[in-house]
Design a protein around this motif. Structure first.
Motif, PDB file in Angstrom:
ATOM      1  N   ILE A   8      14.853 -67.956   1.551  1.00  0.00           N
ATOM      2  CA  ILE A   8      15.739 -67.274   0.621  1.00  0.00           C
ATOM      3  C   ILE A   8      16.241 -68.290  -0.409  1.00  0.00           C
ATOM      4  CG2 ILE A   8      17.930 -66.027   0.369  1.00  0.00           C
ATOM      5  CD1 ILE A   8      17.493 -65.083   3.288  1.00  0.00           C
ATOM      6  N   GLY A   9      16.150 -67.949  -1.695  1.00  0.00           N
ATOM      7  CA  GLY A   9      16.606 -68.878  -2.719  1.00  0.00           C
ATOM      8  C   GLY A   9      16.836 -68.207  -4.049  1.00  0.00           C
ATOM      9  N   LEU A  10      17.102 -69.048  -5.060  1.00  0.00           N
ATOM     10  CA  LEU A  10      17.385 -68.575  -6.407  1.00  0.00           C
ATOM     11  C   LEU A  10      16.103 -68.236  -7.143  1.00  0.00           C
ATOM     12  CD1 LEU A  10      20.059 -71.130  -7.622  1.00  0.00           C
ATOM     13  CD2 LEU A  10      20.429 -68.804  -6.858  1.00  0.00           C
ATOM     14  N   ASN A  11      16.170 -67.223  -7.954  1.00  0.00           N
ATOM     15  CA  ASN A  11      15.089 -66.896  -8.859  1.00  0.00           C
ATOM     16  C   ASN A  11      15.186 -67.885 -10.024  1.00  0.00           C
ATOM     17  OD1 ASN A  11      13.271 -65.764 -10.659  1.00  0.00           O
ATOM     18  ND2 ASN A  11      13.770 -63.690 -10.027  1.00  0.00           N
ATOM     19  N   HIS A  12      14.198 -68.735 -10.215  1.00  0.00           N
ATOM     20  CA  HIS A  12      14.275 -69.806 -11.211  1.00  0.00           C
ATOM     21  C   HIS A  12      14.359 -69.302 -12.635  1.00  0.00           C
ATOM     22  CE1 HIS A  12      13.873 -72.910  -8.255  1.00  0.00           C
ATOM     23  NE2 HIS A  12      12.819 -72.277  -7.728  1.00  0.00           N
ATOM     24  N   ARG A  13      13.945 -68.086 -12.894  1.00  0.00           N
ATOM     25  CA  ARG A  13      14.056 -67.539 -14.249  1.00  0.00           C
ATOM     26  C   ARG A  13      15.518 -67.348 -14.627  1.00  0.00           C
ATOM     27  NH1 ARG A  13      10.285 -62.480 -13.374  1.00  0.00           N
ATOM     28  NH2 ARG A  13      11.843 -62.364 -11.763  1.00  0.00           N
ATOM     29  N   ASP A  14      16.394 -67.106 -13.650  1.00  0.00           N
ATOM     30  CA  ASP A  14      17.795 -66.831 -13.915  1.00  0.00           C
ATOM     31  C   ASP A  14      18.688 -68.042 -13.715  1.00  0.00           C
ATOM     32  OD1 ASP A  14      17.166 -64.183 -14.428  1.00  0.00           O
ATOM     33  OD2 ASP A  14      17.350 -63.638 -12.327  1.00  0.00           O
TER      34      ASP A  14
END
Length: 75
Positions: free
Chosen positions: A68-74
């Motif tokens: 689970i992690g951050l969406n790099h686009r955002d």
């Protein structure tokens, strides 16, 4: 399931990496939604892992990890 838990469902993505051992389910969400996916004391994340693990057993997969992690686009 993931999109129903977050405020920005359009920013959520789920991918599967079957080349890794164990196979990995990669969950990415907007920065403001990470806490919703993890939940209090990790309970939501643990529940997601239990559901994914049960589903993997049903389909005869030895094990599946959930990342689970951050969406790099955002970010």
């Amino acid at each position: 399931m993931i999109r129903s838990l977050v405020d920005q469902p359009e920013a959520a993505s789920v991918q599967v990496n079957q080349d890794a051992m164990p196979a990995t389910l990669i969950v990415r969400v907007a920065p403001g939604d990470v806490g919703k996916i993890i939940g209090k004391q990790g309970r939501t994340a643990r529940s997601i892992r239990v559901i994914v693990g049960a589903s993997a057993q049903k389909f005869k997969h030895p094990s599946v990890a959930v990342d689970i992690g951050l969406n790099h686009r955002d970010a």
